[in-house]
Write a protein that holds these residues in place. Sequence first.
Motif, PDB file in Angstrom:
ATOM      1  N   LYS A 206       0.828  -1.213   0.000  1.00 48.06           N
ATOM      2  CA  LYS A 206       0.000   0.000   0.000  1.00 48.06           C
ATOM      3  C   LYS A 206       0.863   1.264   0.000  1.00 48.06           C
ATOM      4  O   LYS A 206       0.522   2.259  -0.659  1.00 48.06           O
ATOM      5  CB  LYS A 206      -0.936  -0.012   1.211  1.00 48.06           C
ATOM      6  CG  LYS A 206      -2.033  -1.070   1.106  1.00 48.06           C
ATOM      7  CD  LYS A 206      -2.944  -1.070   2.329  1.00 48.06           C
ATOM      8  CE  LYS A 206      -4.070  -2.093   2.161  1.00 48.06           C
ATOM      9  NZ  LYS A 206      -4.966  -2.121   3.345  1.00 48.06           N
ATOM     10  N   GLN A 207       1.959   1.220   0.719  1.00 48.14           N
ATOM     11  CA  GLN A 207       2.858   2.378   0.725  1.00 48.14           C
ATOM     12  C   GLN A 207       3.595   2.520  -0.608  1.00 48.14           C
ATOM     13  O   GLN A 207       3.884   3.634  -1.049  1.00 48.14           O
ATOM     14  CB  GLN A 207       3.839   2.260   1.895  1.00 48.14           C
ATOM     15  CG  GLN A 207       3.143   2.409   3.241  1.00 48.14           C
ATOM     16  CD  GLN A 207       4.080   2.217   4.421  1.00 48.14           C
ATOM     17  OE1 GLN A 207       4.423   3.163   5.126  1.00 48.14           O
ATOM     18  NE2 GLN A 207       4.498   0.980   4.645  1.00 48.14           N
ATOM     19  N   MET A 208       3.872   1.394  -1.268  1.00 49.66           N
ATOM     20  CA  MET A 208       4.466   1.463  -2.601  1.00 49.66           C
ATOM     21  C   MET A 208       3.471   2.037  -3.616  1.00 49.66           C
ATOM     22  O   MET A 208       3.868   2.723  -4.570  1.00 49.66           O
ATOM     23  CB  MET A 208       4.934   0.084  -3.041  1.00 49.66           C
ATOM     24  CG  MET A 208       6.243  -0.363  -2.411  1.00 49.66           C
ATOM     25  SD  MET A 208       7.636   0.733  -2.832  1.00 49.66           S
ATOM     26  CE  MET A 208       7.736   0.491  -4.607  1.00 49.66           C
ATOM     27  N   ARG A 209       2.197   1.767  -3.412  1.00 50.91           N
ATOM     28  CA  ARG A 209       1.201   2.401  -4.288  1.00 50.91           C
ATOM     29  C   ARG A 209       1.281   3.924  -4.153  1.00 50.91           C
ATOM     30  O   ARG A 209       1.256   4.650  -5.153  1.00 50.91           O
ATOM     31  CB  ARG A 209      -0.205   1.914  -3.934  1.00 50.91           C
ATOM     32  CG  ARG A 209      -1.287   2.654  -4.721  1.00 50.91           C
ATOM     33  CD  ARG A 209      -2.642   2.622  -4.059  1.00 50.91           C
ATOM     34  NE  ARG A 209      -3.579   3.503  -4.755  1.00 50.91           N
ATOM     35  CZ  ARG A 209      -4.852   3.644  -4.446  1.00 50.91           C
ATOM     36  NH1 ARG A 209      -5.363   2.955  -3.430  1.00 50.91           N
ATOM     37  NH2 ARG A 209      -5.621   4.473  -5.115  1.00 50.91           N
ATOM     38  N   ASN A 210       1.369   4.403  -2.918  1.00 55.01           N
ATOM     39  CA  ASN A 210       1.466   5.845  -2.708  1.00 55.01           C
ATOM     40  C   ASN A 210       2.717   6.410  -3.378  1.00 55.01           C
ATOM     41  O   ASN A 210       2.676   7.475  -4.006  1.00 55.01           O
ATOM     42  CB  ASN A 210       1.486   6.162  -1.216  1.00 55.01           C
ATOM     43  CG  ASN A 210       0.188   5.799  -0.519  1.00 55.01           C
ATOM     44  OD1 ASN A 210      -0.867   5.721  -1.149  1.00 55.01           O
ATOM     45  ND2 ASN A 210       0.252   5.565   0.785  1.00 55.01           N
ATOM     46  N   ALA A 211       3.836   5.692  -3.241  1.00 56.06           N
ATOM     47  CA  ALA A 211       5.084   6.141  -3.859  1.00 56.06           C
ATOM     48  C   ALA A 211       4.956   6.162  -5.381  1.00 56.06           C
ATOM     49  O   ALA A 211       5.458   7.081  -6.051  1.00 56.06           O
ATOM     50  CB  ALA A 211       6.242   5.238  -3.423  1.00 56.06           C
ATOM     51  N   ALA A 212       4.289   5.158  -5.936  1.00 52.10           N
ATOM     52  CA  ALA A 212       4.099   5.109  -7.382  1.00 52.10           C
ATOM     53  C   ALA A 212       3.213   6.259  -7.860  1.00 52.10           C
ATOM     54  O   ALA A 212       3.478   6.877  -8.902  1.00 52.10           O
ATOM     55  CB  ALA A 212       3.486   3.763  -7.781  1.00 52.10           C
ATOM     56  N   GLN A 213       2.164   6.559  -7.091  1.00 51.62           N
ATOM     57  CA  GLN A 213       1.281   7.660  -7.469  1.00 51.62           C
ATOM     58  C   GLN A 213       2.016   8.997  -7.441  1.00 51.62           C
ATOM     59  O   GLN A 213       1.753   9.869  -8.273  1.00 51.62           O
ATOM     60  CB  GLN A 213       0.065   7.700  -6.553  1.00 51.62           C
ATOM     61  CG  GLN A 213      -0.940   6.585  -6.833  1.00 51.62           C
ATOM     62  CD  GLN A 213      -2.140   6.627  -5.916  1.00 51.62           C
ATOM     63  OE1 GLN A 213      -1.997   6.756  -4.705  1.00 51.62           O
ATOM     64  NE2 GLN A 213      -3.329   6.506  -6.483  1.00 51.62           N
ATOM     65  N   GLU A 214       2.945   9.155  -6.512  1.00 52.48           N
ATOM     66  CA  GLU A 214       3.753  10.381  -6.481  1.00 52.48           C
ATOM     67  C   GLU A 214       4.566  10.545  -7.755  1.00 52.48           C
ATOM     68  O   GLU A 214       4.892  11.668  -8.151  1.00 52.48           O
ATOM     69  CB  GLU A 214       4.687  10.364  -5.265  1.00 52.48           C
ATOM     70  CG  GLU A 214       3.997  10.540  -3.932  1.00 52.48           C
ATOM     71  CD  GLU A 214       4.972  10.514  -2.768  1.00 52.48           C
ATOM     72  OE1 GLU A 214       6.190  10.660  -3.006  1.00 52.48           O
ATOM     73  OE2 GLU A 214       4.518  10.342  -1.622  1.00 52.48           O
TER      74      GLU A 214
END
Length: 424
Positions: A206-214
């Motif tokens: 889930k935190q990697m999703r946030n990083a990818a969205q950034e």
Amino acid sequence: MNNTQRQIAIIGGGLSGICSAFFLAAQGHDVVVIERRSHVAEEATFGNAGLLAPGSALPLTLPGALATLACRFKDEPRVLLAPGADFARNRWMRQTRQAQQHKFAANKLLLARLSAYGLELTRQLQAHYAMENENSQGVFHLMRAPAEAARMEALQQAAQQCELRYKVLDTAGIRQLEPAFSSEAALAGAVYYPDDVAGNCVLFAKQMRNAAQELGVRFHFDSTVRALQPDFGSRVTLELDSPHLPGRLTVDTVVVAAGAQSAALLKAVQMTLPLRALQTYSALVPVKNPDDAPNMALYDESYKVSMTRLGQRIRITGLLGFVPPSKTLPPKALRNLLKIAGDYYPNAANYNQAHFWSNTVGLLPGGMPLFGPTKYGNVFVNLGHGVTGWAGAVGSARILADMIGGETPELDPQGFLPQDLLAA
């Protein structure tokens, strides 16, 4: 750095898909992730064992034919089999046993190298983004059967070649490091990997999703890819059912990271995968006595079950079910998970308060992951990592992004490429 920007679609919002999207976006590509569920990490990743463990990363091994047959009648089976004849299942299991007989040492070394690479990348990502984690250090790899302990030499050789620290232990040695460990379960062998890690894979995803969205990655949920239409040297068209996207989407490159659903999509590129949809089972239990609870993770090779400490909870994950998915979990699986946990840490948790669930994972014979280009140069795959493949999924995503971007990967992907599987 390759400055040629491509439009890339990732099919699958599990860990493999999320990390592939992240590394491709970091190279400057325009990336979209298409996921049939409502959120990321809701299928195979949700059932991940939580091991970031190069030492205990193993190709799949199965009990012998007689032992497997007996699983139908045992109260504590190592694998769960649906009743009735299943020739495809039997062929898949036979291929897996052939792989463990002839390729175990070589495949173990490949997985250890990939997982060590993925573990280092994961540590870098967690540090760079100041990610929350529930990591613990150290993993015990436990073997109950002499046939499993007989592979100890291959494990040690892989650890030495990958420069992984390890120590062969008996039960007394385990208890010196983990005083809460119970000696009730008879062990044929045990290896301790002090640098292996356990944690919360879903939290990381889930935190990697946030990083990818950034980095500009767009995620589209409740969206199903029905078919691929690739052209040699051209673009790829996806046929979709989606509330957010048109019925047809054309992109430069596609990465298929759709787990057990991948095989059907890949028929469009003339790839027939022996991908088997298996069930795995998990339990989450609250810690009752902190002094009697584990501080380090363990992996029981005989039952393919792991235990990881997540704060004031213990996660128990594993078993393989050659059975259809069902909302009603097999009572044998539930009893087995708690029995194995009780063998090692009987007073650690309120096992009668366990919360259970099951997940579907797609595995190839032998349990080796597959990533790289198909015969169509604009369609790639990243799949088959299994319940202990967290580190491998991160490593393969970076290697795949380098291949798509025209860069030389830091780790040689030979042994994991589709051409290697088809040539085997």
